[in-house]
Design a protein around this motif. Structure first.
Motif, short mmCIF file in Angstrom:
data_model
loop_
_atom_site.label_atom_id
_atom_site.label_comp_id
_atom_site.label_asym_id
_atom_site.label_seq_id
_atom_site.Cartn_x
_atom_site.Cartn_y
_atom_site.Cartn_z
N VAL A 170 0.79 -1.29 0.14
CA VAL A 170 0.18 0.06 0.15
C VAL A 170 0.74 1.05 0.00
O VAL A 170 0.84 2.08 -0.79
CB VAL A 170 -1.03 -0.06 1.20
CG1 VAL A 170 -1.57 1.58 1.56
CG2 VAL A 170 -1.97 -0.88 1.07
N VAL A 171 1.97 1.41 1.00
CA VAL A 171 2.70 2.38 1.04
C VAL A 171 3.53 2.60 -0.45
O VAL A 171 3.81 3.67 -0.99
CB VAL A 171 3.76 2.27 2.13
CG1 VAL A 171 4.95 3.51 2.20
CG2 VAL A 171 3.08 2.31 3.42
N THR A 172 4.06 1.51 -0.81
CA THR A 172 4.78 1.55 -2.23
C THR A 172 3.86 2.10 -3.38
O THR A 172 4.20 2.85 -4.24
CB THR A 172 5.43 0.07 -2.52
OG1 THR A 172 6.33 -0.11 -1.57
CG2 THR A 172 6.17 0.22 -3.94
N LEU A 173 2.58 1.61 -3.32
CA LEU A 173 1.62 1.96 -4.37
C LEU A 173 1.40 3.51 -4.44
O LEU A 173 1.06 4.01 -5.52
CB LEU A 173 0.72 1.23 -4.44
CG LEU A 173 0.84 -0.13 -4.97
CD1 LEU A 173 -0.44 -1.20 -4.62
CD2 LEU A 173 1.27 -0.29 -6.35
N ILE A 174 1.38 4.09 -3.26
CA ILE A 174 0.96 5.28 -2.89
C ILE A 174 2.36 6.51 -3.40
O ILE A 174 2.04 7.27 -4.15
CB ILE A 174 0.70 5.72 -1.41
CG1 ILE A 174 -0.76 5.12 -1.39
CG2 ILE A 174 0.66 7.16 -1.13
CD1 ILE A 174 -0.99 5.04 -0.10
N ILE A 175 3.41 5.92 -3.10
CA ILE A 175 4.55 6.74 -3.32
C ILE A 175 5.29 6.53 -4.74
O ILE A 175 6.23 7.31 -5.11
CB ILE A 175 5.62 6.74 -2.25
CG1 ILE A 175 6.10 5.22 -2.12
CG2 ILE A 175 4.93 7.23 -0.99
CD1 ILE A 175 7.32 5.28 -1.06
#
Length: 181
Positions: A161-166
């Motif tokens: 989730v964090v990676t997909l956001i950034i």
């Protein structure tokens, strides 16, 4: 690493850049694993949830399978060696190295959301299967490792989730800087 870089003369600026990027990626994986973690009161070894997979995924997506493999395997392997999880270090080196390689492999040619998701799903499968086997070998019990699966799912899920956001803003920024391939 691009094909040009692999055949570049030793000491060329592209090789130096790739080495520096890989070194920084190793450090980021290690620091995010060591500093941002929660020990779980479940499973035989207690388990650990950390954010080291975020810089691993970012490095693999932005810089390819080689950087992802080296950063993941060495970064998290070092964490194991330096933090009391020493027995796990050889397994981590291979398992997380494979995760980084696969994420980089899947996303090297296709820089899009569906491929990022596919890559992280495959990394999750590698993590669950790899650590299930590792825990079975270490503890000689093939049932107990099932207790580690929820923690591994949470760990990869949060990192995904964090990676997909950034990742898209980082990819765009990297393409406009000296980090450009």
């Amino acid at each position: 690493m691009s094909q040009k870089t692999a055949t570049a003369r030793p000491g060329s600026s592209s090789q130096i850049r790739d080495l520096a990027i890989t070194a920084v990626s190793i450090v980021l994986v290690y620091v995010f694993t060591a500093v941002v973690n929660i020990k779980l009161p479940i499973a035989a070894a207690g388990g650990l949830i950390h954010l080291g997979n975020v810089p691993l995924f970012v490095a693999a997506i932005l810089f390819g399978k080689r950087t992802g493999m080296i950063a993941g395997g060495i970064g998290m392997g070092l964490f194991d060696l330096l933090s009391g999880w020493t027995l796990w270090a050889p397994f981590t080196l291979v398992i997380v190295g494979c995760m980084g390689f696969v994420v980089g492999l899947v996303t090297e040619k296709k820089k899009s959301f569906p491929f990022y998701v596919l890559a992280m799903i495959l990394a999750c499968i590698i993590k669950i299967v790899g650590y299930y086997i590792a825990e079975g070998i270490i503890y000689g019990n093939w049932i107990a490792p099932a207790a580690s699966i929820p923690g591994n799912l949470v760990q990869i899920g949060v990192a995904a989730v964090v990676t997909l956001i950034i990742i898209e803003p980082l990819r765009i920024a990297a393409s406009h800087t000296i980090l450009k391939k």
